[in-house]
Design an enzyme around this catalytic site. Structure first.
Site, PDB file in Angstrom:
ATOM      1  N   ARG A 121       0.816  -1.235   0.000  1.00 16.70           N
ATOM      2  CA  ARG A 121       0.000   0.000   0.000  1.00 16.70           C
ATOM      3  C   ARG A 121       0.845   1.278   0.000  1.00 16.70           C
ATOM      4  NH1 ARG A 121      -2.932  -3.276   3.396  1.00 16.70           N
ATOM      5  NH2 ARG A 121      -4.759  -4.091   2.332  1.00 16.70           N
ATOM      6  N   LYS A 143       3.386  11.877 -11.117  1.00 21.27           N
ATOM      7  CA  LYS A 143       2.536  11.002 -11.929  1.00 21.27           C
ATOM      8  C   LYS A 143       3.301   9.708 -12.166  1.00 21.27           C
ATOM      9  CE  LYS A 143      -0.161  14.124 -14.823  1.00 21.27           C
ATOM     10  NZ  LYS A 143      -0.443  14.410 -16.232  1.00 21.27           N
ATOM     11  N   GLU A 185      10.860  19.204 -24.483  1.00 15.18           N
ATOM     12  CA  GLU A 185      10.173  19.560 -23.231  1.00 15.18           C
ATOM     13  C   GLU A 185      10.812  20.809 -22.617  1.00 15.18           C
ATOM     14  OE1 GLU A 185       7.432  18.221 -22.140  1.00 15.18           O
ATOM     15  OE2 GLU A 185       7.372  16.163 -22.904  1.00 15.18           O
ATOM     16  N   LYS A 227       8.216  23.416 -13.269  1.00  9.96           N
ATOM     17  CA  LYS A 227       7.302  22.285 -13.048  1.00  9.96           C
ATOM     18  C   LYS A 227       6.867  22.259 -11.581  1.00  9.96           C
ATOM     19  CE  LYS A 227       5.803  17.786 -14.185  1.00  9.96           C
ATOM     20  NZ  LYS A 227       5.939  16.563 -14.925  1.00  9.96           N
ATOM     21  N   GLU A 237      -3.907  17.873 -11.374  1.00  8.26           N
ATOM     22  CA  GLU A 237      -4.320  18.279 -12.707  1.00  8.26           C
ATOM     23  C   GLU A 237      -5.790  18.682 -12.782  1.00  8.26           C
ATOM     24  OE1 GLU A 237      -2.189  16.217 -15.738  1.00  8.26           O
ATOM     25  OE2 GLU A 237      -3.708  16.672 -17.235  1.00  8.26           O
ATOM     26  N   ARG A 241      -2.179  22.810 -14.168  1.00  4.43           N
ATOM     27  CA  ARG A 241      -1.253  21.779 -14.658  1.00  4.43           C
ATOM     28  C   ARG A 241      -1.465  21.480 -16.140  1.00  4.43           C
ATOM     29  NH1 ARG A 241       1.028  16.728 -11.003  1.00  4.43           N
ATOM     30  NH2 ARG A 241       2.373  15.901 -12.610  1.00  4.43           N
ATOM     31  N   ASN A 245       0.627  20.618 -20.963  1.00  2.00           N
ATOM     32  CA  ASN A 245       0.273  19.808 -22.131  1.00  2.00           C
ATOM     33  C   ASN A 245       0.381  20.577 -23.446  1.00  2.00           C
ATOM     34  OD1 ASN A 245      -0.291  17.532 -20.615  1.00  2.00           O
ATOM     35  ND2 ASN A 245      -2.336  18.283 -20.113  1.00  2.00           N
ATOM     36  N   HIS A 248       0.909  18.744 -26.675  1.00  3.07           N
ATOM     37  CA  HIS A 248       0.713  17.315 -26.427  1.00  3.07           C
ATOM     38  C   HIS A 248      -0.548  16.751 -27.079  1.00  3.07           C
ATOM     39  CE1 HIS A 248       4.066  17.856 -23.805  1.00  3.07           C
ATOM     40  NE2 HIS A 248       4.006  16.634 -23.318  1.00  3.07           N
ATOM     41  N   HIS A 252       0.521  13.530 -28.797  1.00  2.00           N
ATOM     42  CA  HIS A 252       0.077  12.198 -28.367  1.00  2.00           C
ATOM     43  C   HIS A 252      -0.628  11.473 -29.500  1.00  2.00           C
ATOM     44  CE1 HIS A 252       0.082  13.053 -23.760  1.00  2.00           C
ATOM     45  NE2 HIS A 252       1.204  12.518 -24.167  1.00  2.00           N
ATOM     46  N   HIS A 265       8.786  10.446 -27.952  1.00  5.92           N
ATOM     47  CA  HIS A 265       7.788  11.367 -27.402  1.00  5.92           C
ATOM     48  C   HIS A 265       8.174  12.830 -27.686  1.00  5.92           C
ATOM     49  CE1 HIS A 265       4.854  13.029 -24.637  1.00  5.92           C
ATOM     50  NE2 HIS A 265       5.826  13.641 -23.972  1.00  5.92           N
TER      51      HIS A 265
HETATM   52  N1  LIG Z   1       5.276  10.874 -15.219  1.00  3.67           N
HETATM   53  C1  LIG Z   1       5.282  11.919 -15.992  1.00  3.67           C
HETATM   54  O1  LIG Z   1       4.894  13.015 -15.596  1.00  3.67           O
HETATM   55  C2  LIG Z   1       5.799  11.775 -17.395  1.00  3.67           C
HETATM   56  C3  LIG Z   1       6.046  12.921 -18.167  1.00  3.67           C
HETATM   57  C4  LIG Z   1       6.570  12.758 -19.446  1.00  3.67           C
HETATM   58  C5  LIG Z   1       6.859  11.474 -19.920  1.00  3.67           C
HETATM   59  N2  LIG Z   1       6.603  10.387 -19.130  1.00  3.67           N
HETATM   60  C6  LIG Z   1       6.897   9.030 -19.607  1.00  3.67           C
HETATM   61  O2  LIG Z   1       8.308   8.916 -19.781  1.00  3.67           O
HETATM   62  C7  LIG Z   1       8.573   7.878 -20.708  1.00  3.67           C
HETATM   63  C8  LIG Z   1       9.645   8.332 -21.657  1.00  3.67           C
HETATM   64  O3  LIG Z   1      10.806   8.582 -20.907  1.00  3.67           O
HETATM   65  P1  LIG Z   1      12.238   8.679 -21.590  1.00  3.67           P
HETATM   66  O4  LIG Z   1      12.158   9.565 -22.758  1.00  3.67           O
HETATM   67  O5  LIG Z   1      13.196   8.998 -20.517  1.00  3.67           O
HETATM   68  O6  LIG Z   1      12.450   7.209 -22.186  1.00  3.67           O
HETATM   69  P2  LIG Z   1      13.113   5.868 -21.639  1.00  3.67           P
HETATM   70  O7  LIG Z   1      12.971   5.725 -20.185  1.00  3.67           O
HETATM   71  O8  LIG Z   1      12.584   4.774 -22.494  1.00  3.67           O
HETATM   72  O9  LIG Z   1      14.647   6.086 -21.983  1.00  3.67           O
HETATM   73  C9  LIG Z   1      15.042   6.197 -23.313  1.00  3.67           C
HETATM   74  C10 LIG Z   1      16.151   5.193 -23.666  1.00  3.67           C
HETATM   75  O10 LIG Z   1      17.388   5.679 -23.158  1.00  3.67           O
HETATM   76  C11 LIG Z   1      18.014   4.685 -22.346  1.00  3.67           C
HETATM   77  N3  LIG Z   1      18.735   5.440 -21.313  1.00  3.67           N
HETATM   78  C12 LIG Z   1      18.216   6.091 -20.263  1.00  3.67           C
HETATM   79  N4  LIG Z   1      19.165   6.787 -19.622  1.00  3.67           N
HETATM   80  C13 LIG Z   1      20.315   6.558 -20.284  1.00  3.67           C
HETATM   81  C14 LIG Z   1      21.653   6.999 -20.119  1.00  3.67           C
HETATM   82  N5  LIG Z   1      21.978   7.895 -19.181  1.00  3.67           N
HETATM   83  N6  LIG Z   1      22.585   6.544 -20.957  1.00  3.67           N
HETATM   84  C15 LIG Z   1      22.254   5.681 -21.967  1.00  3.67           C
HETATM   85  N7  LIG Z   1      21.011   5.244 -22.200  1.00  3.67           N
HETATM   86  C16 LIG Z   1      20.054   5.681 -21.363  1.00  3.67           C
HETATM   87  C17 LIG Z   1      16.895   3.813 -21.860  1.00  3.67           C
HETATM   88  O11 LIG Z   1      17.357   2.531 -21.534  1.00  3.67           O
HETATM   89  C18 LIG Z   1      15.973   3.812 -23.062  1.00  3.67           C
HETATM   90  O12 LIG Z   1      16.422   2.867 -23.994  1.00  3.67           O
HETATM   91  C19 LIG Z   1       7.242   7.577 -21.386  1.00  3.67           C
HETATM   92  O13 LIG Z   1       6.766   6.329 -20.925  1.00  3.67           O
HETATM   93  C20 LIG Z   1       6.325   8.687 -20.951  1.00  3.67           C
HETATM   94  O14 LIG Z   1       4.979   8.275 -20.839  1.00  3.67           O
HETATM   95  C21 LIG Z   1       6.082  10.528 -17.894  1.00  3.67           C
END
Ligand SMILES: NC(=O)c1ccc[n+]([C@@H]2O[C@H](COP(=O)([O-])OP(=O)(O)OC[C@H]3O[C@@H](n4cnc5c(N)ncnc54)[C@H](O)[C@@H]3O)[C@@H](O)[C@H]2O)c1
Length: 367
Positions: A121, A143, A185, A227, A237, A241, A245, A248, A252, A265
Site C-alpha cells: 500500500r 505522476k 520539453e 514544473k 491536474e 497543470r 500539455n 501534447h 500524443h 515522445h
Molecule cells: N510521469 C510523468 O509526468 C511523465 C512525463 C513525461 C513522460 N513520461 C513518460 O516517460 C517515458 C519516456 O521517458 P524517456 O524519454 O526517458 O524514455 P526511456 O525511459 O525509455 O529512456 C530512453 C532510452 O534511453 C536509455 N537510457 C536512459 N538513460 C540513459 C543513459 N543515461 N545513458 C544511456 N542510455 C540511457 C533507456 O534505456 C531507453 O532505452 C514515457 O513512458 C512517458 O509516458 C512521464
C-alpha cells in the site's frame, strides 16, 4: 549543486541537480531516514552503466540494496513487469519502511514509482532520472503508472517521490536522439511560462547541445522550478497543470497513430508544439515572428517540426485526439500561446484549422 523544492506540505521534496551526484545517493537517502532495505529498479541499458555506482553508494551509507533489472523501452511499462518487480521485492523482504530507487529514464521512473505506490500500500521512493526528459519532466510531479494495450498511462496514481537526484553526468551516455527529444520539453517550459528563459535557450543552444555542465545545470534547474511551481499549485491536474500539455494534444495523437516507435515522445511533441504555435497565431494572437522563433529553435535543436499527414491519416489523428484521456465530453481542447511565455488552456479549435496547420492536402494552406 542546485536544489529546487517542490512545496507540497508534508509531501514536499527536494530536487538536487548537479555533476557527480550519483556517488552521494546513499548519503542523501540516509538524510531522509529511510529504512535499511531497498531496491534499485533500473533497465537493461542503464543498469550496466550506473547500477553498480548506485548500489555501492547505498551500501556505503549502510543500506541493504537489491538491483532489479527490467527490459529497456516503452513496452516494459506494463503490469506484467510490475508484478515481476513485486515478486522480487517480496523475495528481498522489503518492508513498509523500505524504499525503491528508480534509476533510469521516464519508463523506469513511471513504472518503479507505480510499484512503490502500490507495494504494501505504498513505500517510499527516490527518483534518479538519467534522461534529459526524465530530469526536466517525468521525475517531478508524482505522476506514476503503466500502459495498457488500450493506451498509454491508463493505470496509475499520483505518488510523490521523497527525493529527485539529477546527475547531469549521466546524460553523457544518452544517445543524441534521446537528448534532443528531451530538449522539446525544455523549450516547452519557455513557451508556456518564461519568455526570458526561452531567450536564454536561443542564445545557449549550442552549449546545451555540447552538454556544457554549467548550462545543463542551469537549464534543468529552471525547468524543475517551473514544473514545481505548476505542480504545487495544482497537484492533481484540476486546472493550471494543463498548461504542461502544450503541444501534447497533437503530439500524443501522432505517437498513437504512427505506431509507437516511429517518433520519440519529444519528437512528436516538437511537431505538436509547432502546430499549436500555428493555431495560436490564428486564435490567441501569437505573432508571426514568435511562430518563427519557435520553428527556428526546434530546427536548431535537430527536432522535426512537420509530419506528412495524408487525409486518411488526418481522420485517424482526429479520432486519436478525441480518445485522449484529457478530452472531456468528446471535445478537443488545446493549450494555446498568447505570446512566448504565456499560454491559455481550454481553447476550442476547428478541425479545419488543425488540418491547415498540419498542411493536410485538400484543406487549404496554413496561414
Ligand atoms: N510521469 C510523468 O509526468 C511523465 C512525463 C513525461 C513522460 N513520461 C513518460 O516517460 C517515458 C519516456 O521517458 P524517456 O524519454 O526517458 O524514455 P526511456 O525511459 O525509455 O529512456 C530512453 C532510452 O534511453 C536509455 N537510457 C536512459 N538513460 C540513459 C543513459 N543515461 N545513458 C544511456 N542510455 C540511457 C533507456 O534505456 C531507453 O532505452 C514515457 O513512458 C512517458 O509516458 C512521464
Amino acid at each position: 549543486m542546485r536544489r529546487v523544492t517542490v512545496p507540497l506540505g508534508e509531501r514536499s521534496y527536494s530536487i538536487l541537480i548537479g555533476s557527480a551526484l550519483l556517488p552521494g545517493l546513499g548519503s542523501e537517502c540516509a538524510k531522509l531516514k529511510l529504512g535499511r532495505r531497498c531496491a534499485v529498479i533500473s533497465d537493461t541499458r542503464v543498469a550496466p552503466k550506473y547500477g553498480k555506482a548506485a548500489v555501492a553508494s547505498l551500501k556505503n551509507a549502510g543500506f541493504d540494496p537489491v538491483l532489479i533489472r527490467i527490459p529497456a523501452g516503452e513496452t516494459a511499462k506494463r503490469l506484467r513487469v510490475v508484478e515481476r518487480c513485486y515478486d522480487q521485492l517480496a523475495k528481498h523482504r522489503l518492508e513498509r519502511s523500505s524504499f525503491i530507487v528508480a534509476l533510469g529514464g521516464g519508463v523506469v521512473g513511471d513504472l518503479a514509482g507505480f510499484v512503490a505506490a502500490t507495494y504494501l500500500r505504498g513505500i517510499d521512493f527516490v527518483q534518479v532520472p538519467t534522461t534529459l526528459l526524465a530530469q526536466v519532466d517525468s521525475s517531478v510531479g508524482g505522476k506514476v503508472g503503466v500502459n495498457l494495450a488500450a493506451g498509454k498511462n491508463l493505470v496509475g496514481s499520483f505518488y510523490q517521490p521523497r527525493l529527485v537526484l539529477c546527475d547531469v553526468d549521466t546524460l553523457r551516455t544518452l544517445p543524441q536522439r534521446e537528448f534532443r527529444a528531451g530538449l522539446a520539453e525544455v523549450v516547452k517550459y519557455g513557451i508556456i511560462y518564461d519568455a526570458p528563459f526561452f531567450e536564454k535557450l536561443e542564445a545557449n543552444l549550442p552549449r546545451l547541445l555540447d552538454l556544457d555542465k554549467e548550462v545543463l545545470i542551469e537549464v534543468i534547474s529552471r525547468c524543475c522550478e517551473i514544473k514545481a511551481e505548476v505542480v504545487s499549485q495544482d497537484e492533481r491536474e484540476g486546472g493550471l497543470r494543463a498548461i504542461l500539455n502544450f503541444g501534447h494534444t497533437i503530439g500524443h495523437a501522432l505517437e498513437a497513430t504512427s505506431g509507437y516507435g516511429k517518433y520519440l515522445h519529444g519528437e512528436a511533441i516538437s511537431i505538436g508544439q509547432m502546430a499549436a504555435a500555428g493555431l495560436s497565431n490564428w486564435y490567441t494572437g501569437l505573432s508571426g515572428s514568435e511562430v518563427r522563433r519557435v520553428w527556428t529553435i526546434f530546427k536548431k535543436a535537430g527536432l522535426p517540426v512537420t509530419s506528412r499527414v495524408t487525409r486518411p491519416k488526418f481522420r485517424k489523428l482526429v479520432e486519436a485526439m478525441r480518445l485522449d484521456k484529457k478530452v472531456s465530453d468528446g471535445e478537443i481542447k488545446f493549450v494555446l500561446a498568447k505570446r512566448i511565455g504565456e499560454v491559455i488552456p481550454g481553447q476550442k479549435v476547428s478541425e479545419l484549422h488543425i488540418a491547415r496547420v498540419l498542411n493536410v492536402p485538400g484543406y487549404g494552406s496554413g496561414k
